[in-house]
Scaffold this motif. Structure first.
Motif, PDB file in Angstrom:
ATOM      1  N   ALA A  31       0.821  -1.208   0.000  1.00 48.80           N
ATOM      2  CA  ALA A  31       0.000   0.000   0.000  1.00 48.80           C
ATOM      3  C   ALA A  31       0.857   1.260   0.000  1.00 48.80           C
ATOM      4  O   ALA A  31       0.480   2.283  -0.587  1.00 48.80           O
ATOM      5  CB  ALA A  31      -0.934  -0.006   1.214  1.00 48.80           C
ATOM      6  N   GLU A  32       2.024   1.188   0.628  1.00 50.72           N
ATOM      7  CA  GLU A  32       2.941   2.332   0.612  1.00 50.72           C
ATOM      8  C   GLU A  32       3.454   2.584  -0.803  1.00 50.72           C
ATOM      9  O   GLU A  32       3.617   3.737  -1.227  1.00 50.72           O
ATOM     10  CB  GLU A  32       4.102   2.082   1.579  1.00 50.72           C
ATOM     11  N   VAL A  33       3.706   1.503  -1.530  1.00 48.36           N
ATOM     12  CA  VAL A  33       4.101   1.633  -2.938  1.00 48.36           C
ATOM     13  C   VAL A  33       2.985   2.313  -3.732  1.00 48.36           C
ATOM     14  O   VAL A  33       3.235   3.214  -4.543  1.00 48.36           O
ATOM     15  CB  VAL A  33       4.409   0.246  -3.549  1.00 48.36           C
ATOM     16  N   VAL A  34       1.756   1.879  -3.493  1.00 51.19           N
ATOM     17  CA  VAL A  34       0.611   2.437  -4.214  1.00 51.19           C
ATOM     18  C   VAL A  34       0.432   3.921  -3.884  1.00 51.19           C
ATOM     19  O   VAL A  34       0.145   4.736  -4.764  1.00 51.19           O
ATOM     20  CB  VAL A  34      -0.667   1.642  -3.895  1.00 51.19           C
ATOM     21  N   TRP A  35       0.624   4.279  -2.633  1.00 51.28           N
ATOM     22  CA  TRP A  35       0.503   5.690  -2.232  1.00 51.28           C
ATOM     23  C   TRP A  35       1.567   6.547  -2.919  1.00 51.28           C
ATOM     24  O   TRP A  35       1.289   7.653  -3.385  1.00 51.28           O
ATOM     25  CB  TRP A  35       0.617   5.809  -0.725  1.00 51.28           C
ATOM     26  N   ASN A  36       2.776   6.030  -3.010  1.00 50.65           N
ATOM     27  CA  ASN A  36       3.889   6.799  -3.584  1.00 50.65           C
ATOM     28  C   ASN A  36       3.908   6.788  -5.113  1.00 50.65           C
ATOM     29  O   ASN A  36       4.383   7.755  -5.727  1.00 50.65           O
ATOM     30  CB  ASN A  36       5.227   6.256  -3.068  1.00 50.65           C
ATOM     31  N   ARG A  37       3.397   5.718  -5.718  1.00 46.81           N
ATOM     32  CA  ARG A  37       3.553   5.570  -7.166  1.00 46.81           C
ATOM     33  C   ARG A  37       2.252   5.263  -7.903  1.00 46.81           C
ATOM     34  O   ARG A  37       2.265   5.089  -9.127  1.00 46.81           O
ATOM     35  CB  ARG A  37       4.553   4.444  -7.462  1.00 46.81           C
ATOM     36  N   GLY A  38       1.148   5.241  -7.200  1.00 47.95           N
ATOM     37  CA  GLY A  38      -0.096   4.757  -7.783  1.00 47.95           C
ATOM     38  C   GLY A  38      -1.052   5.802  -8.310  1.00 47.95           C
ATOM     39  O   GLY A  38      -2.169   5.476  -8.713  1.00 47.95           O
ATOM     40  N   LEU A  39      -0.630   7.067  -8.335  1.00 44.50           N
ATOM     41  CA  LEU A  39      -1.478   8.103  -8.928  1.00 44.50           C
ATOM     42  C   LEU A  39      -1.180   8.106 -10.427  1.00 44.50           C
ATOM     43  O   LEU A  39      -0.355   8.869 -10.914  1.00 44.50           O
ATOM     44  CB  LEU A  39      -1.195   9.460  -8.286  1.00 44.50           C
ATOM     45  N   LEU A  40      -1.863   7.241 -11.137  1.00 43.89           N
ATOM     46  CA  LEU A  40      -1.528   6.918 -12.521  1.00 43.89           C
ATOM     47  C   LEU A  40      -2.163   7.896 -13.513  1.00 43.89           C
ATOM     48  O   LEU A  40      -2.869   8.824 -13.116  1.00 43.89           O
ATOM     49  CB  LEU A  40      -1.994   5.485 -12.825  1.00 43.89           C
ATOM     50  N   LYS A  41      -1.914   7.644 -14.791  1.00 44.14           N
ATOM     51  CA  LYS A  41      -2.442   8.524 -15.838  1.00 44.14           C
ATOM     52  C   LYS A  41      -3.715   7.982 -16.474  1.00 44.14           C
ATOM     53  O   LYS A  41      -4.158   8.480 -17.504  1.00 44.14           O
ATOM     54  CB  LYS A  41      -1.377   8.763 -16.910  1.00 44.14           C
ATOM     55  N   ARG A  42      -4.295   6.965 -15.857  1.00 40.53           N
ATOM     56  CA  ARG A  42      -5.569   6.414 -16.325  1.00 40.53           C
ATOM     57  C   ARG A  42      -6.550   6.397 -15.157  1.00 40.53           C
ATOM     58  O   ARG A  42      -6.158   6.365 -13.999  1.00 40.53           O
ATOM     59  CB  ARG A  42      -5.376   5.013 -16.898  1.00 40.53           C
ATOM     60  N   VAL A  43      -7.841   6.367 -15.482  1.00 35.53           N
ATOM     61  CA  VAL A  43      -8.859   6.520 -14.441  1.00 35.53           C
ATOM     62  C   VAL A  43      -9.471   5.202 -13.991  1.00 35.53           C
ATOM     63  O   VAL A  43     -10.101   5.140 -12.937  1.00 35.53           O
ATOM     64  CB  VAL A  43      -9.995   7.457 -14.920  1.00 35.53           C
TER      65      VAL A  43
ATOM     66  N   PHE B 211      -8.919  13.330  -6.146  1.00 34.65           N
ATOM     67  CA  PHE B 211      -8.124  13.692  -7.322  1.00 34.65           C
ATOM     68  C   PHE B 211      -8.922  13.403  -8.597  1.00 34.65           C
ATOM     69  O   PHE B 211      -8.980  14.222  -9.516  1.00 34.65           O
ATOM     70  CB  PHE B 211      -6.809  12.920  -7.334  1.00 34.65           C
ATOM     71  N   LEU B 212      -9.528  12.225  -8.647  1.00 27.63           N
ATOM     72  CA  LEU B 212     -10.336  11.858  -9.815  1.00 27.63           C
ATOM     73  C   LEU B 212     -11.527  12.797  -9.976  1.00 27.63           C
ATOM     74  O   LEU B 212     -11.824  13.263 -11.086  1.00 27.63           O
ATOM     75  CB  LEU B 212     -10.827  10.418  -9.671  1.00 27.63           C
ATOM     76  N   LEU B 213     -12.217  13.058  -8.879  1.00 30.82           N
ATOM     77  CA  LEU B 213     -13.415  13.891  -8.925  1.00 30.82           C
ATOM     78  C   LEU B 213     -13.085  15.316  -9.370  1.00 30.82           C
ATOM     79  O   LEU B 213     -13.804  15.916 -10.175  1.00 30.82           O
ATOM     80  CB  LEU B 213     -14.083  13.906  -7.548  1.00 30.82           C
TER      81      LEU B 213
ATOM     82  N   ALA C 268      -7.450  17.682 -21.578  1.00 26.59           N
ATOM     83  CA  ALA C 268      -6.192  18.341 -21.948  1.00 26.59           C
ATOM     84  C   ALA C 268      -5.175  17.364 -22.524  1.00 26.59           C
ATOM     85  O   ALA C 268      -4.082  17.781 -22.931  1.00 26.59           O
ATOM     86  CB  ALA C 268      -5.600  19.041 -20.720  1.00 26.59           C
ATOM     87  N   GLY C 269      -5.512  16.075 -22.539  1.00 19.87           N
ATOM     88  CA  GLY C 269      -4.591  15.074 -23.068  1.00 19.87           C
ATOM     89  C   GLY C 269      -3.511  14.653 -22.099  1.00 19.87           C
ATOM     90  O   GLY C 269      -2.563  13.963 -22.488  1.00 19.87           O
ATOM     91  N   GLU C 270      -3.636  15.037 -20.834  1.00 20.82           N
ATOM     92  CA  GLU C 270      -2.618  14.698 -19.836  1.00 20.82           C
ATOM     93  C   GLU C 270      -2.945  13.404 -19.097  1.00 20.82           C
ATOM     94  O   GLU C 270      -2.109  12.861 -18.391  1.00 20.82           O
ATOM     95  CB  GLU C 270      -2.457  15.853 -18.844  1.00 20.82           C
ATOM     96  N   MET C 271      -4.194  12.935 -19.202  1.00 19.30           N
ATOM     97  CA  MET C 271      -4.599  11.626 -18.698  1.00 19.30           C
ATOM     98  C   MET C 271      -5.289  10.870 -19.825  1.00 19.30           C
ATOM     99  O   MET C 271      -5.768  11.479 -20.781  1.00 19.30           O
ATOM    100  CB  MET C 271      -5.539  11.743 -17.493  1.00 19.30           C
ATOM    101  N   HIS C 272      -5.322   9.551 -19.678  1.00 19.35           N
ATOM    102  CA  HIS C 272      -5.936   8.684 -20.689  1.00 19.35           C
ATOM    103  C   HIS C 272      -7.279   8.202 -20.162  1.00 19.35           C
ATOM    104  O   HIS C 272      -7.357   7.645 -19.066  1.00 19.35           O
ATOM    105  CB  HIS C 272      -5.015   7.494 -20.957  1.00 19.35           C
TER     106      HIS C 272
END
Length: 260
Positions: free
Chosen positions: A163-175, A210-212, A221-225
């Motif tokens: 979960a720590e990995v997900v918190w640090n690296r899991g804010l991805l570019k897809r929804v 963040f998603l909302l 804007a093309g910054e997320m997929h």
């Protein structure tokens, strides 16, 4: 229900294989009553999955192993984590439960130093993906279930590390929930339900907010997929909307088609 004829060349993984069929049977029994799908059917499918997992075992490796299109995946969608996740909900024989437990411990013992997990046996040097389908989020959801089944602190520690990995690296570019932010948020919800620790609920809310607040603008804007199938459950807005609905009562949230 008519007797199920098992196809010998059918895969065992979750999305297209026996484990997905088995999960659907368990889902029906939970919500429509035990016996809706007979125990004989569930046992026959579980037997085939266990038998196939044992057939691919190599000396010094995992007690159970599976292939999908020639690759031995670890993740929730096509590999070990997804298959073990379903088997944990089945009434198995003692030796079968030990093999499931041993398979999960094999994965924990061979995770990356970061706490993330490999995509497959063949790709155990690239610490890249942090998705439900491949990487820490989906595997950790299975580890949370393993805590409930086995009561083993090692599984809880591994899930929290993931979960720590997900918190640090899991804010991805897809929804979506398969390989996007929505799916990653469910790990925090699962850990919150297990431990009662409000920190995990806060992190789930942070990803959801963040998603909302930003997903639509960033996609425009093309910054997320938005996903190859932008309205689908696993890739797009369908999964994100499901997360929003689950956040109304986080104590009852369940990753769709994964957590019973």
């Amino acid at each position: 229900m008519k007797q199920i004829k098992l196809l010998r060349n059918h895969p065992d993984e979750l999305l297209y294989g026996r484990s997905g069929f088995l999960w659907a049977c368990l889902f029906l029994n939970k919500h429509m009553g035990q016996g809706t799908v007979p125990d004989t059917t569930i046992r026959a499918v579980a037997n085939e999955i266990i038998k196939n997992g044992r057939a691919l075992v190599k000396k010094g490796g995992s007690p159970l192993m599976y292939e999908w299109y020639g690759e031995r995946y670890w993740g929730a969608a096509h590999g070990l984590a997804g298959i073990m996740n379903v088997l944990l909900d089945v009434e198995l024989k003692p030796d079968e439960f030990e093999h499931v437990k041993g398979t999960l411990k094999y994965m924990i013992n061979n995770c990356f130093p970061s706490g993330n997990y490999s995509t497959s046996e063949e790709d155990r040097k690239r610490d890249v993906l942090v998705h439900w389908c491949h990487g820490a989020p989906g595997i950790a959801l299975t580890l949370v279930k393993a805590v409930k089944v086995f009561g083993d602190k090692e599984f809880l520690e591994a899930a929290i590390n993931a979960a720590e990995v997900v918190w640090n690296r899991g804010l991805l570019k897809r929804v979506g929930i398969c390989h996007g932010i929505s799916g990653n948020a469910y790990l925090f919800l699962s850990l919150y339900q297990l431990t009662g620790n409000m920190e995990f609920l806060y992190k789930a809310k942070a990803f959801t907010c963040f998603l909302l607040d930003r997903a639509h603008k960033l996609i425009s804007a093309g910054e997320m997929h938005g996903g190859d199938s932008p309205y689908s459950m696993f890739e797009g807005m369908g999964g994100m909307t499901y997360l929003f609905l689950d956040m109304i009562d986080p104590s009852k949230a369940r990753f769709p088609a994964y957590e019973l």
